[in-house]
Write an enzyme that holds these catalytic residues in place. Structure first.
Site, PDB file in Angstrom:
ATOM      1  N   THR A 144      -7.924  29.826 -21.145  1.00 14.03           N
ATOM      2  CA  THR A 144      -6.736  30.661 -20.881  1.00 14.03           C
ATOM      3  C   THR A 144      -6.960  32.038 -21.511  1.00 14.03           C
ATOM      4  O   THR A 144      -7.575  32.896 -20.910  1.00 14.03           O
ATOM      5  CB  THR A 144      -5.429  30.011 -21.387  1.00 14.03           C
ATOM      6  OG1 THR A 144      -5.536  29.738 -22.778  1.00 14.03           O
ATOM      7  CG2 THR A 144      -5.132  28.744 -20.628  1.00 14.03           C
ATOM      8  N   THR A 181      -3.003  24.159 -29.275  1.00 14.26           N
ATOM      9  CA  THR A 181      -3.197  24.286 -27.827  1.00 14.26           C
ATOM     10  C   THR A 181      -4.642  24.357 -27.582  1.00 14.26           C
ATOM     11  O   THR A 181      -5.225  25.418 -27.428  1.00 14.26           O
ATOM     12  CB  THR A 181      -2.641  25.542 -27.183  1.00 14.26           C
ATOM     13  OG1 THR A 181      -1.288  25.612 -27.444  1.00 14.26           O
ATOM     14  CG2 THR A 181      -2.815  25.497 -25.677  1.00 14.26           C
ATOM     15  N   GLU A 264      -7.290  34.410 -30.925  1.00 18.21           N
ATOM     16  CA  GLU A 264      -6.665  35.569 -30.276  1.00 18.21           C
ATOM     17  C   GLU A 264      -6.675  36.761 -31.217  1.00 18.21           C
ATOM     18  O   GLU A 264      -6.073  36.723 -32.302  1.00 18.21           O
ATOM     19  CB  GLU A 264      -5.239  35.226 -29.851  1.00 18.21           C
ATOM     20  CG  GLU A 264      -5.231  34.274 -28.662  1.00 18.21           C
ATOM     21  CD  GLU A 264      -3.846  33.749 -28.319  1.00 18.21           C
ATOM     22  OE1 GLU A 264      -3.726  33.086 -27.298  1.00 18.21           O
ATOM     23  OE2 GLU A 264      -2.900  34.009 -29.092  1.00 18.21           O
TER      24      GLU A 264
END
Lengths: 392, 392
Positions: A144, A181, A264
């Site tokens: 993702t 996640t 991230e």
């Protein structure tokens, strides 16, 4: 990368995510395989997890395939379970296996219904494309916000021959110990029974995926599968089991560290090594508290050898220790001795903290034998930019 | 602001912090006063806290003064306790009170020795400047990364006359429920005994300073003092006690919310209202998990009505609830109904989330009566900038 024997993979763009990048992967074992799973600790569990857990219970730990999609978590929607089951049923029919032998995983936005037709329509193409070489394409299709695919592999030579382990993972944000996640699928051609697989996987996850933190959030969709199909024809002897477990941990640890490295907005990887705690569990809890502290993570971003924040974060862990017995080393330089400042060159440590990788040693003096390693990343402005706009 | 009767305040720059901004405050009650304290839950406690706790035990809850400094936490240094005691001794001598009647508080960098001479040398000037009007100057002297001073006050008219409560607070980062890098000093001229003060303060802190989160870190120096000097001559009757407690909570809540509003890098205040939990405690735990989630806080920064992240954060709280019974409202608009998406205008909610203040309602259907309010702020790039450079 050459995957273990007897596995085939394929990926395609099924239109689940907006950008035209592969978002659906099919992973198949040529023969019935032993399977084990670890799912999120979040109370809110996405439909693919609850459905797969019930399949594994029904099949007594036997599986033939994994269907994984990115772009939609299939979580917190009215039709999630129905969509998950329809997906498994369609894949089972296309592969000629049983519904309960198909495991599912999803990652992406929560609360938006997943249209199962996109998956069902894409399945024939996926089945036709299945090949051992599809491994890397599958590893890319599950990403993702990740910037790079994450794969790792190991081989172990045993008396009966060689067994192979290979794995892939995705995850960059919402990453937290106790499962995040993240998805990871591990495959081996070793001949192992379902009952043997479960504790092996639990032990490996505990020391890899449960020892990483990007942002301290734990997702609704975290899933790790381990599939062992025996295609090597090699059944590890009892005395060889530890070596297979070690190789599995090595693969899982490489994937876990790759997730943190790709955190991230992260520019730096931090390895936290705690020693001298009363137990390994206490050491892991201390390390986790340090790894999750936004103040430690921003200090790393700023290359600030701010050991006070580390001591303070450890003090919030709930683990009892004597602060006056703590030594802290940043990249091999003692910055805190017995809980107070050591004599060190701030400039030297600052320079070392500007490197891509740093090591923090948190050592408690005394007789404690507990130790743990833990991985985290720096917290940067880019993390905010990504998460203030990306819809999970 | 007019402080309660019988209190005097002064502030000066003592050279503890680098910038020439007041960093030392003295707060004095003209008569012996009842005093209560709440200190950090962090295992690592700074010297001013441990020394003040022992003074309060020795004095059985009687105090005359608070000496507070910014710029240095007097924590994790070899000489911390000695410096704290020397400070109290010097202040006691200058004021003609007992050492154990002087309470201490410090905020600032951890691990750097505090030079007590800076404080001792500044005391005569501070004592000479003491005045009721010094309240606001004292409130400014305790700030660190705060952008504005935080004060609040209330009056309660009782049968015997009026009593006043006034408080100041500092704190902008390292703010977490269960006490954070925050100091707050509350003063009242009501006539209350030490034994009465303690539960009053604990109850007020539980519903104010323990219900806020900026970054989920809890500091080594968090301190709240409540001083009641009886200078109003009014002793609240038993039946009036609840009104005094309510006024104290109101002052504490205003200060707590002011801290969140001034959160490091924060542009927005979020009030989280949980209802329908099995108990108030469970409601507070759910609200805390939502308030601490970086993904919820970045979604707020990006004005993204991302209710999936909220459900996921609640699922990590450790509190048992049925996700299929959860309704979520963003600023009065139902966005999630029974755990799945409601029909709402995303643009409308997005616009409302661009305002400075938002309210999130998390309601569990059923018979639960537990409720809690909690305050947090958005997580912005500015937070990273501040904490990657500021040395705490």
């Amino acid at each position: 990368m050459t995957p273990p024997l007897g596995f085939r993979f394929a990926a395609t763009y099924a239109g689940i995510r907006k950008t035209a990048q592969d978002d659906l992967a099919l992973m198949v074992s040529e023969r019935p395989a032993a399977a084990a799973a670890v799912f999120t600790s979040n109370l809110v569990k996405a439909a693919p997890l609850t459905v797969s857990a019930s399949y594994l219970a029904q099949s007594k730990g036997v599986a033939r395939a994994i269907v994984a999609n990115a772009g939609n978590a299939n979580c917190a929607t009215p039709n999630g379970v129905r969509v998950a089951r329809a997906t498994a049923r369609a894949a089972a029919a296309a592969l000629g296996v049983r519904e309960r032998e198909v495991l599912l995983a999803s990652t992406g936005v929560i609360g938006v219904p997943l249209d199962e037709r996109r998956i069902v329509d894409a399945l024939p193409k996926l089945v036709a494309a299945l090949a051992p070489e599809g491994f890397d394409a599958a590893a890319r299709a599950i990403l993702t916000t990740d910037t790079i695919p994450k794969t790792a592999s190991a081989e172990v030579r045993l008396q009966g021959g060689t067994v192979r382990i290979a794995g892939m993972a995705k995850g960059a944000g919402m990453i937290h110990p106790l499962m995040a996640t993240m998805l990871s699928f591990l495959f081996t051609d070793a001949d192992l029974r379902p009952a043997e697989l479960k504790p092996m996987l639990a032990a490996a996850v505990e020391r890899s995926f449960n020892r990483i933190s990007v942002d301290g959030d734990t997702s609704t969709n975290d899933t790790v599968y381990l599939i062992a199909n025996g295609a090597s024809g090699v059944r590890p002897l009892s005395k060889e089991r530890a070596r297979v477990e070690e190789a599995l941990l090595q693969v899982a640890e490489q994937l876990a560290v790759a997730i943190v490295r790709d955190g991230e907005g992260a520019r730096k990887l931090l390895t936290i090594a705690v020693e001298g705690a009363s137990s390994d569990r206490a050491a892991a809890t201390l390390a986790r508290a340090i790894a999750n502290s936004p103040l430690v993570k921003t200090a790393l971003a700023g290359a600030d050898p701010n050991w006070g924040r580390i001591l303070s974060a450890a003090g919030n862990s709930g683990v009892a220790f004597d602060p006056a017995k703590v030594d802290l080393d940043w990249n091999g330089v003692r910055v805190c001795r017995r809980g107070t400042a050591a004599d060190f060159s701030e400039d030297e440590v600052k320079r070392s903290l500007e490197e891509r990788e740093s090591v923090l040693r948190f050592a408690i003096r005394g007789k404690g034998k507990g130790r743990a390693r833990f991985w985290t990343c720096d917290l940067t402005e880019e993390y905010i930019r990504i998460n203030a706009s990306y819809r999970t």
